[in-house]
Design an enzyme around this catalytic site. Structure first.
Site: not given
Length: 671
Positions: A463-464, A467, A470
């Site tokens: 998940h991290e 980020h 991105h």
């Protein structure tokens, strides 16, 4: 040596930054930024994009980079001295950014540029649109006493948010219970060993249990001792409240004042409530739309949640002799039920998920999908366990990132990605590459063995990294819209939640797994059991997230809520929850996301973005998880575009249509 916070080197000198460096360095950078603002707003300074970038953005970006390094250290290496220095400069930094965001002359310059924006590139047009919107939201159109009051609200809100976060950190770090070996029956050996080592390091008997998640969760999930589970649950769920061990850390008054200030801010800006203000820069159009979305999802999930709870209660009574299920039993009974139903445990899976192997597998996926190379490199770090990496393509640097994986005293709980600096075509002609910090709070290595991760830990890590990708893979050169900058808050979770899906692919799990003792990969039979259990209690988990989201939205959409925070939370639970916590539970007192983390009237973003991410992932399901064409389309349409285009346009460019909720319901077994 010179002050490390004034260094113009590409990366912060984290190891050299001391509390005494903060005040002189940040004061100097504030003075430089204020001087740049005077020049930028002078009548003689041309109102054009490049001039303002050269005159103003260079100075403010240098300030934000140095202050960002201080803020980061305050979150991951907190000491009383550092906290005092940080808090000493927080009002001045807040005041400057408040004045910058509301400066009438600067606002006029940007409006003048916008009047001839047709000649600018699409990213610059988008950046201008967002800056002008943010000027209005920052009070640039306010006058006189209203303007002064708005600035005072920003400064006080920043202080309160910081104090809220400190209270949670201090209440978490202050708690310790020294358990006996008998009390820890059922708890995994490595957790017991770590607790024993922690007690011995303090010269104490027994096993030190804390409220850090790697200590707290295994007790709740595995400890056979019901009284121990209740003890730890009570401590955890009353942190930073009037019922906690230290009432001086009570966040109740801070929440009340923050909510009052946010409502006053909304009224000054001409909005009926803070929730409406919060949604202006988001995809959602109104609080009513969000509330309808959440309640519709709750209606769909409730039958599944009720079934989950009925099964839990029946199993607790029939298999474990628990006539009445208490909240501190839920994780324990759930784990026992999962073991009985699917013949495996999280602890069994954990033996196959060592940090070195998981990281290598994750890096391999990123390299394969996005045509990059991840190489470990050297940089100054804030703790010996922190690693640093370069992201390259065809030998050229794309970005860099720090990786801080393990929980420790003085480190804020949770997991997050933060930016050190953003991609930017600087006014001097140089190309600035992005740098990120990826932070988690996993269990540290014990007794010379590599650290072990639960499958949930692995999805958190992915998940991290979503980020991080991105932020790092953007190809946009404008500071305001490169990477995650300018992305609507309720869309920013799309890439992070998207990455979680890889953790449920057999081909991927083979790459991620290697037994801590034998080195064998995860057996297919065990993976099949995990897959069968994937949506185990998904109804309960969905309602839990909706409870948090609905509470947050109502809290900020209903003026006067500050006087009835607990009452409102009770109403939300009565409306959507099937598991109601005990009266002493003070979850809201440590809800840092909305009181100290920028998610105020925005926590629904996790569920909103799940719709987007599940639908995006369904393209990979249809076309192949490692289909290079699909990976390239996702990279080009979403990751590289950053905030240079509205999130909905990015999504439609990738999927060829607007998002649908169907994939989310299917993925969670609620279709």
């Amino acid at each position: 040596m010179t002050n490390p916070l004034l260094s113009t080197d590409a990366l912060p000198h984290f190891a050299q930054i001391k509390p005494e460096h903060i005040q002189p360095a940040i004061s100097k950078l504030l003075d430089d930024a204020k001087a740049a603002l005077i020049v930028a707003t002078d009548e003689e300074t041309p109102a054009d994009f490049d001039t303002l970038a050269r005159v103003l953005s260079v100075a403010t970006e240098r300030l934000s980079t140095s202050w960002g390094a201080v803020s980061h250290l305050n979150a991951v290496a907190n000491t009383p001295e550092l906290r005092e220095a940080y808090n000493g400069m927080l009002p001045a930094v807040t005041e400057f950014y408040t004045e910058l965001g509301a400066d009438e002359k600067l606002f006029a310059k940007y409006k003048a540029i916008n009047a001839k924006a047709a000649s600018l590139s699409a990213p610059r047009q988008q950046a201008l649109k967002l800056w002008i919107r943010d000027f209005v939201l920052s009070g640039a159109e306010l006058q006189g006493a209203d303007r002064e009051r708005f600035a005072a609200i920003q400064e006080r809100s920043a202080e309160l948010g910081q104090k809220f976060s400190e209270h949670v950190l201090d209440a978490t770090d202050a708690y310790a219970y020294y358990a006996t070996a008998d009390e820890l029956k059922g708890v995994p050996d490595d957790v017991v060993s770590a607790a024993r080592n922690a007690a011995q390091a303090e010269g104490k008997q027994g096993h030190k249990l804390t409220l850090q998640f790697p200590s707290y969760m295994p007790v709740m999930q595995y400890a056979d001792d019901r009284a121990l589970r209740e003890r730890i649950y009570r401590a955890y769920s009353t942190r930073a409240s009037e019922l906690g061990a230290n009432p001086a850390l009570d966040n109740g008054p801070l929440m009340q004042e923050l909510l009052m200030l946010r409502q006053e801010e909304a009224q000054l800006l001409g909005y009926p409530n803070f929730a409406t203000v919060s949604l202006v820069p988001k995809m959602a159009e109104s609080p009513a739309q969000v509330l309808d979305f959440l309640r519709d999802l709750a209606r769909r999930a409730r039958p599944y949640a009720e079934k989950d709870l009925a099964e839990l209660r029946e199993f607790a009574a029939s298999a474990l002799g628990m006539a009445e299920l208490q909240v501190w039993d839920n994780a324990y009974v759930s784990e026992k039920l999962k073991e009985a139903r699917y013949a495996f445990s999280d602890q069994e899976v954990r033996q196959y998920l060592t940090v070195p192997r998981v990281l290598q597998g994750l890096f391999d996926i990123i390299e394969r999908l996005f045509d990059v190379k991840i190489v470990e490199a050297r940089a100054e770090v804030w703790h010996e366990s922190v690693k640093f990496y370069r992201l390259e393509r065809n030998g050229s640097l794309i970005g860099q990132f720090y990786l801080d994986l393990y929980a420790r005293t003085g480190k804020r709980p949770g997991a997050w990605m933060d930016e050190v600096r953003s991609r930017w075509a600087r006014p001097d002609g140089s190309q600035q590459t992005p740098v990120a910090q990826l932070v988690c709070n996993f269990s540290s290595p014990v007794d010379g063995k590599p650290a072990l991760l639960t499958h949930d830990d692995v999805t958190t890590l992915f998940h991290e990294f979503g980020h991080g990708l991105h932020h790092l893979l953007t190809q946009v050169d404008e500071l305001g819209v490169s990477g995650i900058s300018g992305v609507e808050w309720d869309a920013v979770e799309l890439p992070s939640q998207f990455m979680e899906n890889f953790c449920w692919e057999w081909e991927v799990l083979q790459q991620l797994s290697s037994h801590v003792d034998s080195g064998e990969p995860l057996p297919r039979a065990l993976f099949d059991k995990m897959t069968a259990a994937k949506n185990f209690q998904s109804g309960l988990q969905t309602l839990r997230q909706i409870e948090f989201s609905l509470f947050d939205m109502r809290l900020h959409a209903e003026p006067g809520s500050e006087a009835a925070v607990q009452t409102l939370l009770n109403e939300v639970r009565a409306e959507v929850s099937v598991i109601v916590p005990p009266e002493f539970n003070r979850f809201q007192h440590s809800f840092s996301h909305i009181f100290a983390g920028g998610y105020s009237a925005g926590y629904y973003s996790y569920k909103w973005a799940e719709v987007l991410s599940a639908d995006a992932w369904s393209a990979f399901e249809d076309e192949g998880v490692f289909n290079p064409a699909t990976g390239k389309r996702y990279l080009r349409s979403i990751l590289e575009m950053g905030g240079s285009r509205d999130a909905l346009e990015n999504f439609k460019a990738f999927r060829g249509r607007e998002p649908s909720i169907d994939a989310l319901l299917r993925h969670q077994g609620m279709a």
